[in-house]
Design a protein around this motif. Structure first.
Motif, PDB file in Angstrom:
ATOM      1  N   ARG A 131       7.290 -14.828  -7.918  1.00  0.00           N
ATOM      2  CA  ARG A 131       7.032 -15.053  -6.545  1.00  0.00           C
ATOM      3  C   ARG A 131       6.423 -14.070  -5.817  1.00  0.00           C
ATOM      4  NH1 ARG A 131      10.657 -18.520  -9.702  1.00  0.00           N
ATOM      5  NH2 ARG A 131      10.853 -20.442  -8.971  1.00  0.00           N
ATOM      6  N   THR A 147       4.687 -24.104  -0.743  1.00  0.00           N
ATOM      7  CA  THR A 147       5.346 -23.242   0.257  1.00  0.00           C
ATOM      8  C   THR A 147       6.738 -23.804   0.487  1.00  0.00           C
ATOM      9  OG1 THR A 147       4.470 -24.376   2.059  1.00  0.00           O
ATOM     10  CG2 THR A 147       3.521 -22.328   1.421  1.00  0.00           C
ATOM     11  N   LEU A 199       8.812 -22.653  -2.291  1.00  0.00           N
ATOM     12  CA  LEU A 199       9.269 -21.310  -2.444  1.00  0.00           C
ATOM     13  C   LEU A 199      10.364 -21.418  -1.490  1.00  0.00           C
ATOM     14  CD1 LEU A 199       8.809 -18.312  -3.047  1.00  0.00           C
ATOM     15  CD2 LEU A 199       6.932 -18.366  -1.072  1.00  0.00           C
ATOM     16  N   LEU A 205       8.559 -20.706   6.449  1.00  0.00           N
ATOM     17  CA  LEU A 205       7.749 -21.442   5.642  1.00  0.00           C
ATOM     18  C   LEU A 205       8.046 -22.959   6.036  1.00  0.00           C
ATOM     19  CD1 LEU A 205       8.850 -19.902   2.243  1.00  0.00           C
ATOM     20  CD2 LEU A 205       6.700 -19.367   3.508  1.00  0.00           C
ATOM     21  N   ARG A 247       7.505 -11.272   1.441  1.00  0.00           N
ATOM     22  CA  ARG A 247       7.563 -10.440   0.319  1.00  0.00           C
ATOM     23  C   ARG A 247       8.091  -9.228   0.367  1.00  0.00           C
ATOM     24  NH1 ARG A 247       3.193  -7.196  -1.211  1.00  0.00           N
ATOM     25  NH2 ARG A 247       2.078  -7.407   0.676  1.00  0.00           N
ATOM     26  N   LEU A 302      -2.417 -22.310  -1.497  1.00  0.00           N
ATOM     27  CA  LEU A 302      -1.242 -22.056  -0.396  1.00  0.00           C
ATOM     28  C   LEU A 302      -1.267 -23.476   0.345  1.00  0.00           C
ATOM     29  CD1 LEU A 302       0.358 -20.496   1.514  1.00  0.00           C
ATOM     30  CD2 LEU A 302      -1.766 -19.908   2.549  1.00  0.00           C
ATOM     31  N   TRP A 348      -1.369 -15.403  -1.999  1.00  0.00           N
ATOM     32  CA  TRP A 348      -1.591 -16.144  -0.875  1.00  0.00           C
ATOM     33  C   TRP A 348      -2.207 -15.238   0.171  1.00  0.00           C
ATOM     34  CZ3 TRP A 348       3.476 -19.371  -0.887  1.00  0.00           C
ATOM     35  CH2 TRP A 348       3.554 -20.405  -1.863  1.00  0.00           C
ATOM     36  N   GLU A 349      -1.467 -13.942   0.320  1.00  0.00           N
ATOM     37  CA  GLU A 349      -1.839 -12.993   1.337  1.00  0.00           C
ATOM     38  C   GLU A 349      -3.386 -12.652   1.201  1.00  0.00           C
ATOM     39  OE1 GLU A 349       0.782  -9.739   2.110  1.00  0.00           O
ATOM     40  OE2 GLU A 349       2.240 -10.911   0.936  1.00  0.00           O
ATOM     41  N   LEU A 377       2.999 -14.483  -3.456  1.00  0.00           N
ATOM     42  CA  LEU A 377       2.789 -14.177  -2.177  1.00  0.00           C
ATOM     43  C   LEU A 377       1.870 -13.360  -2.048  1.00  0.00           C
ATOM     44  CD1 LEU A 377       6.579 -13.893  -1.352  1.00  0.00           C
ATOM     45  CD2 LEU A 377       5.182 -15.378  -0.065  1.00  0.00           C
ATOM     46  N   LEU A 418       4.287 -14.176   5.411  1.00  0.00           N
ATOM     47  CA  LEU A 418       4.268 -14.192   4.234  1.00  0.00           C
ATOM     48  C   LEU A 418       4.489 -12.690   3.816  1.00  0.00           C
ATOM     49  CD1 LEU A 418       1.297 -16.280   2.821  1.00  0.00           C
ATOM     50  CD2 LEU A 418       3.602 -16.934   3.026  1.00  0.00           C
TER      51      LEU A 418
END
Length: 903
Positions: free
Chosen positions: A593, A435, A438, A484, A554, A430, A600-601, A597, A550
């Motif tokens: 994607r 980011t 994205l 972001l 998502r 991350l 990352w979460e 995400l 995030l």
């Protein structure tokens, strides 16, 4: 007498500068005068960036023969040196640096004269390209215009000339066959030829490889073979023999995966012994597959040709278009595009012409039916052999979208790199750079940005207008993506003025890393990191806010994916086959994607809580030469072979992992642990074959004990004297770029004056593959490099006769390494890594039975426990530098000196 172009020419090397006027007079000159001459009038030269580096004049421009060669002979290999230029044009080699300017004049005339040659194979498209290059004021354009006649009829545009790929029916499931050892031996004999030397070990190796093609006995439990084969066994033909036999009898596809592009090229050559270039129906039995970021994107090229690129980059785009018309497969990174072409333009233009960001619109692209990537994917679905790389095999297995059937028979050559490939593939990061990419994928380019990049709303405008719920999901995703990082995020962080929850988190990461830095500013040029532990409350709060942002992104992406499925399930009248393929591609990109995400979460959810023993997390500020370029949070698997086993091994029927350096001495434990077999509770089949080379006679390891550690002057002096004693042919390996540059700067000029050219990674503006080509082509050249040259470099013969390591290649003491070291047995884990690195480096030295050479380590305290890294029987001596010089010189001259100081 050979004709010469009567224009002034310049050549500059570490040994001096030479100018030649248009009347044929050559003289040596100083750098200052050479710079003035180059600024005054365009000069003929070879490799402008390299000459500019030698002169210390970065603004150098002129008539670069490499650019002319790329125009006249696109997709043709050439070593970008005076010697290489002479060879490819069938001209005499220059006898010294002072003869190079004359060669440039003759070579320029020879290339220009090609335009009038009726047998010129790359004529089509040249005149049209020249008109565009003339408008761009390419320096060569006026000279070519005078030589290149207009064609009798209009030339077709590049995109009209490229062939279209064709759909083919899916191949049936392969038949279940068992390969008898006698049949494998017979096939191996056919591949090696009747005149080949008998190799019993190669026959045994091929028979072992045949075991992975047997029918699988239980679902989820493939046959796994770990095969160590010393250099010279003949691994490639050893596994291609059963692979070709199995594909012939079963009708299935075998995937061979490598780590380096050099081995991919070798495999393509060797495979011609087993398969023809084309089948009777025109399809390819052997296909090379790489990640899509390696291939030319035709839509990006069209954008560049129509104004997306300006200045020198626009000239490069025209030369790439010339290449695309003649390329075998559109592979820009390691394929038939000259590696030196991109470096001539001092920009990242080559990468900008590939699909680096996963923005492909698939069937929505006007060039979809001619796409190099799609053609390779479809060809691999019908191939008998697919040559790929470790990363592609793992990414395809993890993400699931591939036109080819999932590979069920896999050979991982260079198998000692499977662990690190899995480590990279299954990582999560991350960071600011990730980011912002994205954000651009969702929103599109920032205001004022050039290029064809489009956001979700533009790519799926027809879906949004047809499906109200889908349109709302796109709008919600676009709104959420504003959280972001945007353009200028790194500058805002340095000014302590972050914008949005993600930038707030990255600012906290940066502040924490610098607060915990214990280097005292001594490591200003390198990245910094700290554990993602003991974080204060404000940091955790920022992480939670970022996690929520995030999740808000998502959610609408998930809803959009559902709506796309609904559109495909009940398609509107306007949705044709191309539109369906485009939406399928969009679904795949969305799924990627969404998974990103979610990862990352999960990473942020862990911060502030108990550590997950399966993972290693840390915060980092990435820097290069004291310049920050990224900030973020990283996560790696403690054992990346666990996800590798689940995604790659479990679905396969047979997997072979092979290398010359799988084992640590006689011990298989580390190799088994790094195969992933343990995660599936599989007991792999183990086999080992020693190298047929006589290392006692062919090689010697010299551990030099009197070069003080940390003394750069002494280190440079040792390298210089060793290169002189060997007469070139030296591969110098470094563990730090800073020391490499310091050594090169101290000795390059002196060596060049002795006729011993010295090249270096991270110094010369030349890509690594081209540097190796130059080194291989000149037995008096030497090359300095880092990790990329320690493995996968195949330079047999006189061009490599001495390997010098500046010190023991200790592992970098990173947070990730510390965690794995703790889990892997402490110092024993370090020793495994070091012995593997030494073995890989030593493997560069002896590549055939005719090779002879020395392996030198400049270490006053080389631990004896590491000596088992070298092949059994190899003489090892601890000597002074003077003794090492004597032995190296004796080895070159053919004399023998007794081993007086055994280790």
């Amino acid at each position: 007498m050979t004709a010469a172009l009567p224009l002034p020419a310049i050549h500059a090397s570490h040994s001096g500068c030479w100018l030649r006027d248009g009347h044929g007079s050559t003289r040596a000159t100083g750098k200052g005068e050479a710079i003035i001459a180059a600024a005054d009038t365009p000069l003929l030269l070879l490799n402008a960036p390299l000459v500019a580096t030698r002169l210390g004049y970065p603004d150098l421009s002129g008539l670069d023969l490499l650019e002319l060669f790329a125009f006249i002979h696109p997709a043709r290999f050439m070593v970008p040196t005076p010697k290489g230029l002479a060879h490819v044009l069938d001209l005499p080699e220059p006898e010294g640096d002072d003869a190079v300017p004359a060669l440039l004049q003759v070579a320029a005339e020879a290339l220009l004269a090609t335009c009038a040659d009726p047998t010129w194979q790359e004529r089509e498209g040249a005149w049209s390209a020249l008109q565009n290059l003339t408008r761009l004021r390419w320096p060569w354009a006026p000279l070519l215009t005078a030589r290149l006649a207009a064609p009798d009829k209009a030339e077709r545009w590049l995109f009209a000339r490229l062939p279209e790929w064709e759909e083919a029916p899916e191949r049936p499931q392969p038949a279940q066959v068992t390969l008898p050892p006698e049949a494998i031996a017979q096939r191996l004999g056919q591949l090696t030829g009747s005149s080949a030397e008998a190799r019993p070990a190669q026959v045994a190796y091929a028979s072992e490889a045949g075991e992975v093609f047997a029918p699988r006995r239980r679902e989820g439990l493939p046959h796994v073979l770990l095969a160590q084969a010393g250099t010279g066994i003949g691994k490639t033909l050893g596994y291609l023999a059963p692979a070709s036999l199995w594909s012939e009898q079963s009708g299935g596809t075998v995937w061979v995966s490598t780590y380096t592009k050099a081995l991919q090229r070798q495999l393509r050559r060797e495979s011609r012994r087993a398969w023809p270039a084309l089948r009777g129906n025109g399809t390819q039995p052997v296909v090379v597959r790489k990640g899509r970021e390696n291939y030319l994107c035709l839509l990006n090229l069209e954008d560049a040709l129509q104004g997306g690129f300006a200045g020198r980059a626009a000239i490069m785009a025209q030369l790439v278009a010339r290449w695309a018309a003649y390329s075998q497969d559109g592979d820009m990174i390691g394929g038939d595009l000259p590696g030196w072409l991109g470096t001539l333009f001092r920009q990242r233009g080559i990468k900008a012409l590939t699909d680096q960001r996963g923005e492909c619109v698939y069937a929505g692209c006007p060039h979809y039916r001619k796409c190099f990537i799609e053609r390779a994917a479809r060809a691999s679905a019908q191939a008998d052999l697919v040559i790929a790389n470790h990363a592609l095999v793992m990414v395809n297995a993890a993400r699931g979208r591939d036109h080819a059937q999932r590979p069920t028979r896999l050979v991982f050559d260079e198998g000692h790199h499977v662990f690190e490939a899995a480590d990279s593939t299954f990582a999560a990061a991350l960071t600011g750079a990730e980011t912002i990419e994205l954000r651009r994928w969702v929103i599109g380019p920032e205001r004022g940005s050039k290029g064809r990049r489009r956001g979700l709303a533009a790519r799926l405008a027809d879906v949004a207008s047809y499906d109200e719920a889908g349109g709302k999901a796109i709008a919600a995703a676009r709104y959420a993506a504003e959280a972001l990082p945007g353009d200028g995020w790194l500058q805002r962080l340095s000014e302590n003025a972050p914008s949005g929850p993600l930038e707030e988190l990255l600012a906290a990461v940066r502040a924490t890393v610098y607060a915990r830095d214990e280097s005292g500013g001594q490591e200003a040029g390198y990245g910094l990191e700290t554990e993602a532990a003991q974080l204060d409350g404000s940091f955790v709060e920022r992480a939670q806010a970022a996690q929520e942002a995030l999740a808000e992104l998502r959610g609408p992406l998930v809803r959009l994916g559902v709506r796309l499925e609904a559109v495909l399930a009940e398609p509107p009248d306007w949705l044709d086959g191309a539109g369906r393929a485009r939406i399928e591609g969009a679904r795949h990109s969305l799924a990627w994607r969404i998974d990103l995400l979610a990862a990352w979460e999960a990473l942020l959810d862990r911060l502030g809580g108990p550590a997950d023993p399966e993972f290693v997390d840390w915060l980092a500020v990435e820097r290069s030469e004291a310049r920050e370029f990224d900030v973020g949070i990283h996560r790696r698997w403690l054992d990346p072979m666990k996800p590798f086993a689940r995604t790659v091994l479990e679905g396969a029927h047979g997997v072979m992992i092979t290398s010359a350096t799988l084992r640590d001495g006689p011990d298989w434990d580390a190799a088994i642990a790094r195969s992933g077999a343990g995660a599936l509770e599989i007991a792999p089949r183990l086999s080992s074959f020693d190298s047929p080379f006589d290392y006692a006679d062919q090689a010697e390891v010299l551990i030099v004990t009197d070069v003080p550690k940390g003394d750069l002057a002494a280190l440079a002096g040792a390298y210089g004297r060793l290169i002189e004693a060997s007469g070139g042919g030296v591969l110098g390996l470094f563990t730090a770029i800073r020391r490499l540059r310091a050594v090169h700067g101290r000795i390059a000029d002196r060596l060049a004056r002795a006729g011993l050219p010295l090249y270096a990674q991270h110094v010369d503006p030349i890509d690594t593959g081209t540097l190796v080509d130059i080194f291989r082509d000149d037995p008096r050249a030497s090359l300095l490099g880092t990790d990329a040259l320690r493995d996968g470099v195949d330079v047999p013969g006189r061009s490599l006769r001495l390997v010098v390591m500046e010190q023991v290649p200790w592992p970098k003491p990173s947070i990730l390494h510390r965690a794995r070291r703790l889990a892997g047995g402490g110092s024993a884990y370090d020793d495994q890594i070091i012995r593997a690195r030494l073995a890989q480096a030593f493997g560069r030295l002896i590549r055939s039975k005719e090779d002879r050479g020395h392996f030198v380590v400049l270490s006053s305290a080389f631990p004896s426990r590491l000596l088992s890294a070298f092949p059994a029987g190899t003489p090892i001596s601890r000597v002074t530098l003077d003794e090492a010089l004597q032995r190296v010189g004796a080895g070159v001259s053919g004399r023998t000196i007794p081993n007086e100081s055994p280790a």
